[in-house]
Design an enzyme around this catalytic site. Structure first.
Site, PDB file in Angstrom:
ATOM      1  N   GLU A   1     -22.526  12.817  19.956  1.00 39.31           N
ATOM      2  CA  GLU A   1     -23.477  13.772  18.581  1.00 39.31           C
ATOM      3  C   GLU A   1     -23.661  15.167  20.147  1.00 39.31           C
ATOM      4  OE1 GLU A   1     -27.703  12.802  18.364  1.00 39.31           O
ATOM      5  OE2 GLU A   1     -27.506  11.100  18.829  1.00 39.31           O
TER       6      GLU A   1
ATOM      7  N   ASP B   1     -22.575   6.246  20.547  1.00 37.01           N
ATOM      8  CA  ASP B   1     -23.499   7.614  20.012  1.00 37.01           C
ATOM      9  C   ASP B   1     -23.085   8.864  20.455  1.00 37.01           C
ATOM     10  OD1 ASP B   1     -25.335   9.130  19.031  1.00 37.01           O
ATOM     11  OD2 ASP B   1     -27.027   7.790  20.359  1.00 37.01           O
TER      12      ASP B   1
ATOM     13  N   ASP C   1     -33.757   1.774  15.440  1.00 37.69           N
ATOM     14  CA  ASP C   1     -32.918   1.893  16.616  1.00 37.69           C
ATOM     15  C   ASP C   1     -34.047   2.543  17.565  1.00 37.69           C
ATOM     16  OD1 ASP C   1     -31.907   4.798  16.473  1.00 37.69           O
ATOM     17  OD2 ASP C   1     -31.459   4.115  14.880  1.00 37.69           O
TER      18      ASP C   1
END
Length: 236
Positions: free
Chosen positions: A126, A124, A38
């Site tokens: 986090e 994403d 990624d």
């Protein structure tokens, strides 16, 4: 996964002509968990052919005010190199709703098409690099935010987004909510010899980010299956 804040770191065996040759690389790839990477703007122009990987996730957006300036070249470059690829969005639950950010992501490269080469978009979600770990949200508010993003993305694409997270963050900030395992594939981040304990609701992971110091671009991932399974992931 990379966000916007800047840190100063950074054999072959001979056969008779009547026997067809065996592609040993292809056989190994079918047995092994396909390797991927990624990337974000940190990696700039990527030499995809040199990486020897099967898939890639490319950062497209963050919040509602950032687009990766290298996204088009990275996304198209991965496709042209024969990789299965998808886009990801870095969540900012402190700045706008999940639906607003899903639509921003969709408008800036985060869509999905049933072409066998495009992975569903990834969320994403986090640790907050800019402040409070959970972005100032309660566990129930965070769960609602993620559902808002996921449902908006699904309504537009027919696919639920992949969720990238860590077990620690998920436990801390969602109360280890178990309500996403039947819809969103899990992309677990854990830099160790195994994915470890998964967040509640998921009995298995789909992707595993296992290192941030891999060759070429840093973040390396593995798909939990074979090449045929990865292709099915890209076709819905």
């Amino acid at each position: 996964m990379k966000y916007l804040i800047t840190f100063v770191t950074l054999a072959t065996v001979g056969f008779a002509s009547t026997v067809p040759a065996i592609d040993e690389t292809s056989l190994l790839e079918k047995r092994a968990q396909p390797e991927g990477v990624d990337v974000a703007s940190w990696q700039g122009n990527v030499n995809w052919a040199s990486l020897g990987v099967s898939f890639a996730y490319i950062k497209a957006t963050e919040g509602t005010g950032y687009t990766n300036p290298y996204f088009t070249s990275q996304y198209n470059g991965a496709y042209n190199a024969g990789l299965i690829r998808g886009a990801y969005h870095f969540a900012r639950p402190d700045v706008s709703s999940g639906a607003t950010q899903a639509n921003y992501f969709l408008a800036h490269g985060g869509g999905w098409s049933n072409d066998g080469k495009t992975l569903p978009g990834a969320l994403d979600i986090e640790y907050n690099p800019y402040g409070a770990t959970c972005y100032g949200l309660s566990a129930s508010s965070m769960v609602a935010w993620i559902h808002d993003f996921a449902n908006t993305y699904h309504a537009a694409t027919t696919r639920y987004p992949v969720i990238y997270t860590t077990t620690d963050w998920w436990t801390t900030c969602t109360g280890n909510n178990s309500g996403f395992g039947t819809t969103s594939p899990l992309w677990i981040a854990r830099y160790a010899s195994s994915p470890g304990t998964l967040p509640a609701g998921w009995s298995y992971h789909t992707f595993w980010q296992y290192t941030s110091t891999g060759s070429g671009v840093g973040d390396h991932d593995r798909f939990n299956g074979d090449t045929a399974g990865l292709k099915r992931m890209a076709t819905g």
